[in-house]
Every structure is written in C-alpha cells, then in structure tokens.
Scaffold this motif. Structure first.
Motif, PDB file in Angstrom:
ATOM      1  N   GLU A 219       0.821  -1.221   0.000  1.00  0.00           N
ATOM      2  CA  GLU A 219       0.000   0.000   0.000  1.00  0.00           C
ATOM      3  C   GLU A 219       0.854   1.270   0.000  1.00  0.00           C
TER       4      GLU A 219
ATOM      5  N   ARG B 197       3.862   3.323  -7.314  1.00  0.00           N
ATOM      6  CA  ARG B 197       3.458   2.503  -8.451  1.00  0.00           C
ATOM      7  C   ARG B 197       4.000   3.004  -9.777  1.00  0.00           C
TER       8      ARG B 197
ATOM      9  N   ASP C  69      -4.087   2.905  -6.827  1.00  0.00           N
ATOM     10  CA  ASP C  69      -3.626   3.043  -5.448  1.00  0.00           C
ATOM     11  C   ASP C  69      -4.385   2.018  -4.608  1.00  0.00           C
TER      12      ASP C  69
END
Length: 401
Positions: free
Chosen positions: A242, A246, A288
């Motif tokens: 998390e 990315r 996300d």
C-alpha cells in the motif's frame, strides 16, 4: 577467491548437475563429483587464475573425477550399467528431446516422476537441480530443515532402488508431470525473490518462458503471468504494497503478465496459478490501495482456497479481507490461524498481525508482533522490511508513551 568460486558454482550448478546426471545416470555420483570439482577450483584457481570459461572448467573436472571414481568402484560401475540398459529401453520421443532445449528443464521433468511423493519430487528438484540449500528448501515448504533433509534422502533412495531412469518423459506423460514442474519453477522464483537472489528469480522466469513456448497450456500461462506481475514490482518490494510508488513498477512486465493471466482464465475452470495471476493483475491495474478491487480479490482468494487449501493462502485471504472489511475482521481471521502448526514459525503471520494492530492504533501490541516476526525472519530482505516498520513505529510513538 572462495566467494568467486562459490558464485560461479551457484550460477553453473543446475547445468553442471543436470549434464552430469544425463551423462552418468546417477544423482549421488553427480553431486559428489560436482563438489569435488569445486574443491579442485578452490585449490587451483588462486594459483592459476579463474579460467576464461569457469563453467566448462568445472564440467571437465567433474567428468574426469566421475570417470576415475567409476574405474575404482566396481559397485558404481555395475549399477550404472543397469541404469544405462534401462535408459536404452526408454528412449525419449525425438520431438520432445528437440523441444526441451535446456538440460535442467529436462531433469525437472525427470524428477517429477509419479513414483515419488509430490513433496519429495519438488524438494529433490529444488535441492539438487535448482541448487538451493536444504534450509532454503525447508523454508519454501514451511517444514524444519531436518524434516526436509530426510525427504531428500528418501527421494534419492527411491530413485536408486526403484531404478527410475533419468530420461525425458514422452508426450503422453507430460500432463501428469507438468504440475510438479510448475510447482518447482514457482518455488524457485519465490525463494529467489524473497531472498533478493535475482539470479534464481530470473532463472525461474526464463524456465517459465521456455515452458510456455513449448507447452502453451493455461496453467503454464498463469504461472508465467504470476511471476512477471510479481517481478514488475521488484524495485519497490522493501516497502508494504500500500506504500509502494506505483510509477516505479515495470509497465511492460505488467502488460505481458496481465495478458497471460487473462489467457489462463479463458476456456475452462481456472487453476491455482491462473487465479494467483488474476489477483496480481488486479493489484497491478489499481491506481492506489483505495482504488483496488478488494471484493474481487477476496472472491478470487475464495476460489484459490478451494483449489489450494493451504495455510499461506488462508493468511493472504485474511489480509485481503482486512482491506475489504477493516482490520478488525482481518485480525479475527489471523488469530484463528495462529494455532496452525505450519504457521508457527512463519514470519509473515506475526508481520500481518502487526500491520493490522498498527492500523488499529494498538501500537505496543504492533511493536511486539513486529519483533516476533523479526525473530522468525530468515532473509535479509524480510529483516530489513520489518526493521523499517519498527523504526516507523518508534518515530510515530507519542512522547512519553
């Protein structure tokens, strides 16, 4: 120099052992002379320098030592004569021999013989042909090192006394052996990825590509897709999913892995690798953590738990449930898994509990759980990640707590 010799041996081990087994038909002999060749390198390379082709040097030396041993040992010679005669009666299909260009991959199929128990087949292949140490193999199966050592010894004895020939299986035998080969390739990948041994992870991907080219079946596509999607996140793997950036994920690997995952789920009921690839693809597609399709991921874990009802799958499902329904729901599931013997020494269980406790604001309990996970961690990568989480708790703890 010892480090250099060991690095060469790790790199060449699979090819060296596979070629020796193919030549002499005896796994124990191949392991012994391969070790003898490394000892010879440790004696001569510091004096003469590292050869231009160190792998070829090791191979030549090992072959010579094998021939010398056979000349001295009549028992070895008699046994190998029997194995050679049996091998002649079971010549592999020419088209398959031509189609499997990698000696190690041929031996992977050989060690997937149905006469061996499934866990023995995978353990033997990882230890002998993939070059993992026995503790590494034990960790991959969540069993004590002594237990794994016994499995490997029993597998070798079974091959010897049942006179299982080292040969390429015929096309009609492939479906029965393919699951064992896929398991070994995936365990090779996960071990290399977890330990930051990128040579192992890359080797697994390379073998997966060969398998997919030769046998484009859905589960082969699923395994290759899963490995590529996991490999795409390599640059950010030291932080929790998390929290990963990315934008640093490899978009080309994600696109290729996603296409393979879709192929694995098309045309019939899914297999375990196809389902895992689909889960990895959902993570890769999400912008996300909040935008991740957690209900779909939990649903896929439900399918996977039916196909592969293992404690690790149950643990991963609990983590996904925590993201869908909240940390309390996930914590209840994790606590129910705490008594599973296979997970008592598995560091990711207390690490997962620590994460959920931290999210609930139960800082002291989270810190204790992270320390418990750190005590169980047996790779530098795991230890680094857990220390980072402990450091963060220390920084965020209110003054005087």
């Amino acid at each position: 120099m010892r480090d250099r010799v060991e690095a060469v041996f790790r790199e060449e081990h699979g090819l060296l052992l596979a070629a020796l087994v193919h030549r002499f038909g005896d796994l124990d002999l191949a392991e012994e002379v391969a070790s003898d060749a490394v000892e010879a390198a440790l004696r001569t390379w510091p004096r003469d320098g590292v050869p231009t082709r160190p792998g070829a040097w090791l191979m030549t030396t090992a072959r010579r030592k094998a021939i010398d041993r056979l000349r001295r040992d009549r028992t070895y010679a008699d046994r190998l004569a029997v194995l050679a005669a049996e091998g002649e009666r079971h010549e592999p299909a020419p088209e398959l021999t031509d189609g499997l260009p990698d000696e190690r991959l041929r031996l992977f199929f050989t060690c997937a013989h149905p006469a061996l128990p499934a866990d023995h087949r995978a353990a033997l292949t990882l230890r002998c042909l993939a070059g993992l140490e026995t503790p590494e193999v034990a960790r991959a199966f969540l069993v004590p090192t002594a237990t794994m050592a016994q499995r490997i010894v029993r597998a070798k004895k079974k091959i010897r006394y049942a006179r299982i020939p080292f040969r390429v299986p015929g096309p009609d035998e492939l479906p029965g052996r393919l699951p064992g080969v896929l398991q070994v390739v995936y365990l090779l990948f996960t071990t290399g990825y977890a330990d930051e041994r990128l040579d192992l992870a890359d080797e697994a991907v390379r073998l997966g590509r060969i398998l997919h080219r030769l046998l484009p079946e859905r589960e082969v596509a699923g395994l290759l897709g899963l490995m590529l999607l996991t490999r795409a996140r390599r640059g950010t793997r030291l932080v929790p999913l998390e929290e990963q950036d990315r934008t640093r994920w490899d978009a080309d690997l994600i696109a290729e892995g996603t296409a393979l995952a879709e192929a694995a789920l098309t045309g019939g009921p899914p297999g375990p690798y196809g389902v895992q690839a689909a889960i990895a693809a959902l993570h890769a597609e999400a912008p996300d953590p909040a935008g991740t399709d957690w209900p779909q991921i939990v649903a896929l874990y439900d399918v996977l738990l039916h196909l592969a009802p293992t404690p690790v799958v149950a643990l991963n499902r609990a983590a996904a449930v925590a993201m869908r329904d909240g940390p309390e729901a996930g914590l209840r599931l994790l606590d129910a898994l705490a008594e599973d013997p296979a997970l008592r020494t598995y560091p990711l269980l207390p690490a997962a509990r620590a994460d959920l406790l931290e999210r609930l604001g139960r800082t002291a309990e989270a810190e204790a759980a992270y320390r418990a996970a750190l005590a169980l961690a047996d790779t530098d990568t795991e230890r680094t990640r857990l220390r980072n989480r402990l450091d963060r708790i220390g920084r965020d703890r209110p003054v005087g707590e």
